[in-house]
Design an enzyme around this catalytic site. Sequence first.
Site, PDB file in Angstrom:
ATOM      1  N   HIS A 340      86.082  39.289  27.171  1.00 47.39           N
ATOM      2  CA  HIS A 340      84.774  38.864  27.678  1.00 47.39           C
ATOM      3  C   HIS A 340      84.333  39.775  28.808  1.00 47.39           C
ATOM      4  CE1 HIS A 340      81.636  36.225  29.358  1.00 47.39           C
ATOM      5  NE2 HIS A 340      81.622  35.644  28.171  1.00 47.39           N
ATOM      6  N   ASP A 396      83.497  32.384  21.683  1.00 44.13           N
ATOM      7  CA  ASP A 396      82.914  32.695  20.379  1.00 44.13           C
ATOM      8  C   ASP A 396      83.934  32.499  19.264  1.00 44.13           C
ATOM      9  OD1 ASP A 396      80.365  33.530  21.362  1.00 44.13           O
ATOM     10  OD2 ASP A 396      81.279  35.397  22.024  1.00 44.13           O
TER      11      ASP A 396
END
Length: 510
Positions: A340, A396
């Site tokens: 991330h 995600d």
Amino acid sequence: MGRPTTSSLPEGTPQESLTVRDNRTGKVYTIPIEDNAISATAFKSMAAPPKPGEREENETAKGLRVQDKGFLNTAVMRSEITYIDGEAGVLRYRGYPIEQLALKSSHLETAYLLIYGSLPTKEQYRFFESEVMRHSVMHSDAEGFFRSFRYDAHPMSMLTSAFAMLGSYYSEANPSLQGQRLYTKGDEMSLATMDRQIYRLIGKAITLASMAYRVRQGRNFVTPPSGLSYTGSFLYQMDNLGEENYTPNPILEKALDVLFLIHADHELNASCTTVLQTGSSLVDPYSAISAGCASLYGPLHGGANEAVIRMLISIGSPENVPAFIEAVKRREKTLSGFGHRVYKTSDPRSFIVRKTADEVFKVTGKDALLETAMALHDAAMRDEYFIKRKLAPNVDFWCVVLAWFPSPTNAMTLTPTFFAGGFPLDFFPVLFAVPRVVGWLAHWRQMMLQEGGVKIWRPRQVYVGSGKRDYVPVEERVPVEGLRQTPSKVEHGGITKRTMLATFKQRSKL
């Protein structure tokens, strides 16, 4: 923040300031530090005489500029909404840990918190929920709008267009028509106008998303029901085919509510920044939200969910995971859903989704693709390559695992139009956009009401192009060649090619 002052180096006790010596001029500047931040405009006073032969476009005499590609360390506003500590894996809404909210709150209650700053009382929540759900109904003209799209239009294209379309319905919401201070006055009437648009946008988000979904399915649209929760209404509008007393599965309804809650805001991400950049011109909120939706559409942002599921389909089965891992290490394959931009250890939202997924799997079971996802997770978590680079599964990855409700069909043979959890693959970004409307509105409202008013966002650039040059007549120009310096040639076919070979009044035959 205060202006910089020119002084000698400070001595004695520590000060909340930064001392900068400009070696070009020998001047020393003291810049105040407030909340561990300095003002970028403070550097504008650090001017110097241009060097002999220096480009005038550098504007050295006008002060220093701060260069920060991609806003890696630039704070564009002061905010009270969301706090993220990427190193520690911390996410808080208005000070409340996301883990507590996911366990005890709901999406709409959290929406109230994000927008208005505090958790609502029962009466406050009842009013807010009532207004949001009441405003979920669309004008009948919207049916024609959605039917105008091709059957295979991407749902994010439809949703982006639909938010912009909403702005044309409400002239009282447009500062261009009602005066530029429509939302910045902060008085009772201004706040009431602002809140009405907030109710509309949150309420209609699920309706617009459902309509985009049903266009793809070739189904008639469903009027938002009464008496259901926010996510319950969303599932109802997508799935009801006329069954009497249709009620969405409560576990799936709750799972979707958790997904919405943890995706409601994530500070100044790309889409939120886009909303604020657009909103800083004092455009209507519907246009600003539409711009945010377009930003979210990109594969580096909301489109990441879709990339994860495509990756899992390409792997095929658990036994193919080791080969895929090795291909990633050789940089032959792209690993989606790990790592991330902000979180350097773990994404706190991923743990919440993983726990929620376990509850969902109890009623849905698992299938081959889910087993592939779990095998990929386990292999990556044991591999030194990924551990060293801090590539842990992000939200995600787990959201896709959760959204993929098993099907009796063999998932490994499916095309991108396969339905994951009742959703087409390209509907995944929509599930991200619907809850993020809340965060966008919270930040937009905060900006409209900030002290000192709204200043249009106008970043600076470092110009490195040509200096001044004189116009050259076409007969005297030397052709410039190169892929990036000339327009690309496009192959034409069909009617265009036939037309190019035809003759007509304005053009003779080639």
